[in-house]
Design a protein around this motif. Sequence first.
Motif, PDB file in Angstrom:
ATOM      1  N   THR A  85     -85.176 -45.304  25.343  1.00 55.35           N
ATOM      2  CA  THR A  85     -84.218 -44.245  25.708  1.00 55.35           C
ATOM      3  C   THR A  85     -82.953 -44.782  26.387  1.00 55.35           C
ATOM      4  OG1 THR A  85     -85.193 -43.957  27.900  1.00 55.35           O
ATOM      5  CG2 THR A  85     -86.126 -42.634  26.121  1.00 55.35           C
ATOM      6  N   ASN A  86     -82.782 -46.080  26.427  1.00 59.62           N
ATOM      7  CA  ASN A  86     -81.630 -46.700  27.093  1.00 59.62           C
ATOM      8  C   ASN A  86     -81.436 -46.191  28.530  1.00 59.62           C
ATOM      9  OD1 ASN A  86     -79.661 -48.644  27.106  1.00 59.62           O
ATOM     10  ND2 ASN A  86     -78.056 -47.307  26.321  1.00 59.62           N
ATOM     11  N   THR A  87     -82.555 -46.033  29.232  1.00 59.77           N
ATOM     12  CA  THR A  87     -82.490 -45.665  30.649  1.00 59.77           C
ATOM     13  C   THR A  87     -82.188 -46.914  31.475  1.00 59.77           C
ATOM     14  OG1 THR A  87     -84.051 -43.867  30.293  1.00 59.77           O
ATOM     15  CG2 THR A  87     -83.799 -44.642  32.553  1.00 59.77           C
TER      16      THR A  87
ATOM     17  N   SER B 117     -76.591 -43.359  27.370  1.00 63.82           N
ATOM     18  CA  SER B 117     -77.547 -43.936  28.327  1.00 63.82           C
ATOM     19  C   SER B 117     -77.811 -42.948  29.454  1.00 63.82           C
ATOM     20  CB  SER B 117     -77.012 -45.254  28.902  1.00 63.82           C
ATOM     21  OG  SER B 117     -75.842 -45.016  29.657  1.00 63.82           O
ATOM     22  N   VAL B 118     -78.816 -43.251  30.265  1.00 64.93           N
ATOM     23  CA  VAL B 118     -79.184 -42.411  31.409  1.00 64.93           C
ATOM     24  C   VAL B 118     -79.353 -43.317  32.624  1.00 64.93           C
ATOM     25  CG1 VAL B 118     -80.697 -40.523  32.130  1.00 64.93           C
ATOM     26  CG2 VAL B 118     -80.800 -41.334  29.777  1.00 64.93           C
TER      27      VAL B 118
ATOM     28  N   LYS C 259     -79.439 -39.452  26.571  1.00 65.75           N
ATOM     29  CA  LYS C 259     -79.019 -40.651  25.845  1.00 65.75           C
ATOM     30  C   LYS C 259     -78.396 -40.266  24.498  1.00 65.75           C
ATOM     31  CE  LYS C 259     -80.367 -44.192  22.864  1.00 65.75           C
ATOM     32  NZ  LYS C 259     -80.982 -44.114  21.526  1.00 65.75           N
ATOM     33  N   ASP C 260     -78.984 -39.297  23.817  1.00 68.46           N
ATOM     34  CA  ASP C 260     -78.436 -38.881  22.517  1.00 68.46           C
ATOM     35  C   ASP C 260     -77.014 -38.354  22.667  1.00 68.46           C
ATOM     36  OD1 ASP C 260     -80.751 -39.539  21.289  1.00 68.46           O
ATOM     37  OD2 ASP C 260     -81.430 -37.479  20.927  1.00 68.46           O
TER      38      ASP C 260
ATOM     39  N   SER D 275     -86.891 -47.924  28.927  1.00 73.11           N
ATOM     40  CA  SER D 275     -85.516 -48.300  28.596  1.00 73.11           C
ATOM     41  C   SER D 275     -85.377 -48.633  27.117  1.00 73.11           C
ATOM     42  CB  SER D 275     -85.074 -49.523  29.401  1.00 73.11           C
ATOM     43  OG  SER D 275     -84.996 -49.196  30.760  1.00 73.11           O
TER      44      SER D 275
ATOM     45  N   ALA E  27     -84.131 -38.975  26.531  1.00 70.94           N
ATOM     46  CA  ALA E  27     -83.495 -39.132  25.217  1.00 70.94           C
ATOM     47  C   ALA E  27     -82.449 -38.041  24.972  1.00 70.94           C
ATOM     48  CB  ALA E  27     -84.555 -39.096  24.122  1.00 70.94           C
TER      49      ALA E  27
ATOM     50  N   ASN F 244     -81.526 -53.925  31.966  1.00 66.64           N
ATOM     51  CA  ASN F 244     -81.808 -52.504  32.195  1.00 66.64           C
ATOM     52  C   ASN F 244     -81.803 -52.154  33.684  1.00 66.64           C
ATOM     53  OD1 ASN F 244     -82.124 -51.839  29.466  1.00 66.64           O
ATOM     54  ND2 ASN F 244     -84.182 -52.730  29.468  1.00 66.64           N
TER      55      ASN F 244
ATOM     56  N   ASN G 223     -72.776 -40.756  31.494  1.00 65.29           N
ATOM     57  CA  ASN G 223     -74.073 -40.670  32.185  1.00 65.29           C
ATOM     58  C   ASN G 223     -73.911 -40.393  33.682  1.00 65.29           C
ATOM     59  OD1 ASN G 223     -73.287 -43.086  33.320  1.00 65.29           O
ATOM     60  ND2 ASN G 223     -74.838 -44.333  32.287  1.00 65.29           N
TER      61      ASN G 223
END
Length: 663
Positions: free
Chosen positions: A189-191, A133-134, A128-129, A186, A125, A220, A94
């Motif tokens: 998208t796990n930001t 994460s971003v 993240k994909d 978050s 996303a 997060n 990331n």
Amino acid sequence: MHFLPVLSLLAATIGLTTAQYTVYQPHQQVIFGNVNSTQSLTGTAAAALYTGAAAYDPTVLQAPPPPVPPVPTNQFIQLYSGGMNGLSAPVKGNFAGFSIEMSVAAHVLGKNSSLLQVSFLNLMANIKDRVGSVQVRIGGNTQETAQLVPYLPNGTIISKGVANNPIGTPPLVFTPDLLYLMNNISSLTNTRWYLGVPFFNTTPFDDTIIVQGQQILGSNLLAFQAGNEPDLYAKPPRTNRPLGYGPLNYMSDIGMLVNQINQNNWITQKNNLLVIPSISATVWTPEDVWNTGIVGSVSNSLYALAVERYPNDNCGARLGLGVTINPQDIFASYLTHNASVNLVAPYVNSSQFAMANNKPFLMFETNTASCSGFPGLSDSFGAALWALDWSFMMAYQNFTAALFHVGGQGAYYNPFTPPPTNQSTFRQWTVGPIYYSTLAMAEALGPSNASRVLDLTQNLLTPIYVVYENGTPTKLALFNFVTDPSGANDYTVTFAVGGGTTGQPGATPSSVQVKYLTASSVSSTGNFSWAGQTFGNNFESDGRLQGTSNIQTVNCNTQANTCSIKVSAPSFALVFLTTASLQDVSTSTLTFPTTVTTARNTVYINPSVLANSNGDYGFQNKKGTTSIGSSSDARSLRQALSGSIALISIVAIVFTFLNRLPS
Ligand SMILES: *[C@@H]1O[C@H](CO)[C@@H](O)[C@H](O)[C@H]1NC(C)=O
Ligand SMILES: *[C@@H]1O[C@H](CO)[C@@H](O)[C@H](O)[C@H]1NC(C)=O
Ligand SMILES: *[C@@H]1O[C@H](CO)[C@@H](O)[C@H](O)[C@H]1NC(C)=O
Ligand SMILES: *[C@@H]1O[C@H](CO)[C@@H](O)[C@H](O)[C@H]1NC(C)=O
Ligand SMILES: *[C@@H]1O[C@H](CO)[C@@H](O)[C@H](O)[C@H]1NC(C)=O
Ligand SMILES: *[C@@H]1O[C@H](CO)[C@@H](O)[C@H](O)[C@H]1NC(C)=O
Ligand SMILES: *[C@@H]1O[C@H](CO)[C@@H](O)[C@H](O)[C@H]1NC(C)=O
Ligand SMILES: *[C@@H]1O[C@H](CO)[C@@H](O)[C@H](O)[C@H]1NC(C)=O
Ligand SMILES: *[C@@H]1O[C@H](CO)[C@@H](O)[C@H](O)[C@H]1NC(C)=O
Ligand SMILES: *[C@@H]1O[C@H](CO)[C@@H](O)[C@H](O)[C@H]1NC(C)=O
């Protein structure tokens, strides 16, 4: 011609929205004007007459002429099994993230915690994909006076006051719902987020954002920036600190903040909390700051060291500060490896200093030029190549992350821009060249967090990097900064792993796969393609890649232990040296398709349904279909994909722009 719909749309919406987007400060200057849609606009005439938002400016520059003589058409790269001298420290997938000006956060992220911008979710996303994460920073100059208030009367989550200072930065008020909004993003998208502590008023500091941020965002939350470009605080016309404010004064301010934090029982996590000094490095050098002893004095409180850097500024044209630069005159200076070599040079000592102090080293805010960037330059394919070379260079020089700034409607350089109303409608985001750079960078580094980068450039117009993971070369990154449709400046990289005179057994793969980032010219401001897919031109994106993926397979010369990759002028080629390294980053980007809507409808969808629905559409298999193929059987690959593509189109049509989260 392509901009005419843009102009009429702006004409239709501009009156409504001026108040919402008007922010005046150097990195994010807004110009709103009226568009005279009765005129027939073409080419430079159109650009000259255009008075709409910078984000959709139709200016197109001229590509620099091809070099004489042309770039070396054959370049040889020797790689080694096990590693090479000079590799960077491992960087995370990331690495390339985003910095979003706080004042435009609601516009970009969503209206409130239950109305998220779906296109933004998709854009996050996508990263993240690929890498898990971003990283996104919400801040900028507007964070310095931002005030967290319990609520705002009309349900808004951010509101601007009136500018009352020389550079016109209006104070900002926001509610905890902005933090809930971020947390909801978050969870989808796990930001991971950076925020900032307002730094203009020190007596005492307003640390509410730390208390609330920790409570609401939990893990997060990455850290809080303490001071945004403090080396500019006293630079006229600013008066945020008295003239003469220097690194020792900054150190004293940081000491006061740390004391205050340590005495505040509501702040639960006091260590690894702050990002300093985030200087622009145009007034103080990083060494000026390190030499104060600041890092040792508050080491436990520090999460990371950071700088911010833009190679140029457009403050002359945008703010009347300094000379006005014609973007055409400086375009070529971005289209060479020298740009990133010279830009990184002042930080080489600092990255070593950060490592010695066991702290990450962040490029906290960067882009093509401060004061909103340059028309035709910041939104060009050349900017995509520049940002990518700059990202690789920072990774190579042991930066830990680089955040590309998003300024809103008034900026030319945005990686992405929401449409200019508070209503996000079907496919109306604009994805700029720099988003393609961050996506390509994510794929180049992959999800392992173990990628180590080495600069192997032989010619300034054709940068070359290799990425190693755990001793194995997994990717080559090949640039061509030249625009030359004749083919005379296309070049071929021939590489070998081991073999020859290396004393190692030959380990060149029998075939490799290549993704190209292309446009017809470095001056193109649209029609960008990443392995055949695109986010479309202005107002055409819902944040998902569209079109058929086209990944080239190149068969290598197993007899000679070599492999040859063509890099046309202009383009960027990402060469996957192992099958796994491509599979790792081959994912469905169809993350938030929902249900039917029209531009005017609002459809509420439970995001847990959304998350599951991806599997229901069967796109998880797409990973397999894009990872195998060859240029010779591209047709059959396309046929194999056509089933998925038909589905993609259906899902793309049934897209909605608003989500309701359970409350
Ligand atoms: C639009 O441009 C035309 C041609 O230049 C001009 O005659 C007209 O007055 C302009 N309209 C407005 C509203 O500015
Ligand atoms: C980056 O870090 C690695 C690993 O610590 C080191 O070997 C390398 O010399 C550093 N690079 C630079 C340019 O400082
Ligand atoms: C968000 O805004 C919508 C529309 O204005 C409103 O119905 C909803 O209650 C708001 N949600 C929150 C959490 O404030
Ligand atoms: C209420 O909303 C209007 C329109 O969006 C805005 O201009 C105003 O600043 C808001 N007021 C407050 C106190 O947030
Ligand atoms: C979104 O935010 C609200 C607070 O407004 C919270 O109640 C809800 O649980 C959140 N949803 C998710 C999925 O995090
Ligand atoms: C590259 O930058 C260096 C300064 O670091 C300069 O001396 C050199 O002339 C530049 N080369 C080109 C080709 O621009
Ligand atoms: C970097 O460190 C070296 C060796 O300590 C020193 O000579 C050089 O001046 C430093 N560079 C900068 C930009 O401070
Ligand atoms: C946009 O914002 C204005 C002012 O807050 C509001 O009156 C209008 O209803 C909003 N439009 C939509 C579609 O949300
Ligand atoms: C990579 O780093 C990210 C961010 O710290 C973390 O969430 C992720 O789990 C790591 N991935 C691996 C494979 O270690
Ligand atoms: C995209 O390509 C089409 C067809 O060549 C061209 O008409 C259009 O102007 C291009 N758009 C941009 C933004 O470059």
